[in-house]
Design a protein around this motif. Structure first.
Motif, mmCIF file in Angstrom:
data_model
loop_
_atom_site.group_PDB
_atom_site.id
_atom_site.type_symbol
_atom_site.label_atom_id
_atom_site.label_comp_id
_atom_site.label_asym_id
_atom_site.label_seq_id
_atom_site.Cartn_x
_atom_site.Cartn_y
_atom_site.Cartn_z
ATOM 1 N N MET A 14 12.255 -59.033 40.952
ATOM 2 C CA MET A 14 12.414 -60.015 42.016
ATOM 3 C C MET A 14 13.803 -59.900 42.666
ATOM 4 O O MET A 14 13.925 -59.815 43.890
ATOM 5 N N VAL A 15 14.831 -59.890 41.811
ATOM 6 C CA VAL A 15 16.198 -59.807 42.334
ATOM 7 C C VAL A 15 16.421 -58.470 43.045
ATOM 8 O O VAL A 15 17.026 -58.411 44.118
ATOM 9 N N SER A 16 15.893 -57.415 42.460
ATOM 10 C CA SER A 16 16.052 -56.094 43.062
ATOM 11 C C SER A 16 15.402 -56.057 44.443
ATOM 12 O O SER A 16 15.998 -55.583 45.416
ATOM 13 N N ASP A 17 14.193 -56.592 44.543
ATOM 14 C CA ASP A 17 13.490 -56.627 45.835
ATOM 15 C C ASP A 17 14.275 -57.469 46.846
ATOM 16 O O ASP A 17 14.355 -57.116 48.024
ATOM 17 N N HIS A 18 14.842 -58.565 46.369
ATOM 18 C CA HIS A 18 15.630 -59.434 47.262
ATOM 19 C C HIS A 18 16.837 -58.673 47.819
ATOM 20 O O HIS A 18 17.077 -58.670 49.027
ATOM 21 N N TYR A 19 17.557 -58.002 46.957
ATOM 22 C CA TYR A 19 18.731 -57.247 47.424
ATOM 23 C C TYR A 19 18.310 -56.100 48.356
ATOM 24 O O TYR A 19 19.033 -55.801 49.311
ATOM 25 N N ASN A 20 17.172 -55.485 48.075
ATOM 26 C CA ASN A 20 16.709 -54.411 48.975
ATOM 27 C C ASN A 20 16.449 -54.957 50.375
ATOM 28 O O ASN A 20 16.789 -54.303 51.370
ATOM 29 N N LEU A 21 15.870 -56.154 50.441
ATOM 30 C CA LEU A 21 15.640 -56.767 51.756
ATOM 31 C C LEU A 21 16.967 -57.162 52.402
ATOM 32 O O LEU A 21 17.175 -56.931 53.601
ATOM 33 N N LEU A 22 17.869 -57.750 51.609
ATOM 34 C CA LEU A 22 19.174 -58.149 52.159
ATOM 35 C C LEU A 22 19.908 -56.952 52.745
ATOM 36 O O LEU A 22 20.545 -57.060 53.788
ATOM 37 N N SER A 23 19.789 -55.814 52.045
ATOM 38 C CA SER A 23 20.573 -54.657 52.502
ATOM 39 C C SER A 23 19.995 -54.013 53.763
ATOM 40 O O SER A 23 20.569 -53.086 54.315
#
Ligand code: HEM
Length: 110
Positions: free
Chosen positions: A1-10
């Motif tokens: 979940m966190v990884s996917d969130h950071y991928n979207l943020l980036s």
């Protein structure tokens, strides 16, 4: 979940706030995962690895506007919508993010 969130943020309009280099992004993902595991009642990885959360202070070097908060929350909304979470869990987690993220806003809109 966190990884996917950071991928979207980036890839988002606030990507300038987040590490551009993969290794640094992975470390950011790790710190954030540690935090979310801890606040969801899991092992206190964040306190072990980083000390007291003091998140407002840790966010203070970054200019976080209300617009940035909405983008940050929007990225979480996208991630959470793809997870198969029970409604009460989803609502409780969302309420937490919604309230907590307002405390991270530290800069007025230009
Ligand atoms: C309001 C929108 C937010 C923005 C724009 C934002 C942005 C950032 C940035 C730029 C960093 C530093 C880079 C990194 O380590 O990822 C960071 C770190 C972090 N953020 Fe946020 N953040 C927001 C809200 C939140 C919220 C609501 C939480 C938790 C509920 C949170 C948890 C964390 C954690 C745990 C770290 C790592 C702190 C450290 O160990 O140094 N953030 N955030």
């Amino acid at each position: 979940m966190v990884s996917d969130h950071y991928n979207l943020l980036s890839k988002s309009e606030i990507k300038h706030l987040f590490p551009r280099i993969d290794e640094a992004l992975d470390k950011a993902k790790q710190r954030s995962s540690d935090f979310f595991i801890q606040i969801c009642g899991g092992h206190p990885y964040f306190n072990e690895n980083r000390g007291k959360p003091m998140l407002a202070k840790r966010h203070s070097p970054f200019a976080i506007t209300t617009d940035a908060r909405m983008i940050w929350l929007g990225c979480y909304q996208q991630v959470l919508s793809k997870m198969d979470l029970p409604e009460d869990v989803l609502q409780s987690f969302w309420n937490y993010l919604n309230v907590f993220s307002s405390w991270m806003v530290n800069t007025a809109e230009q």
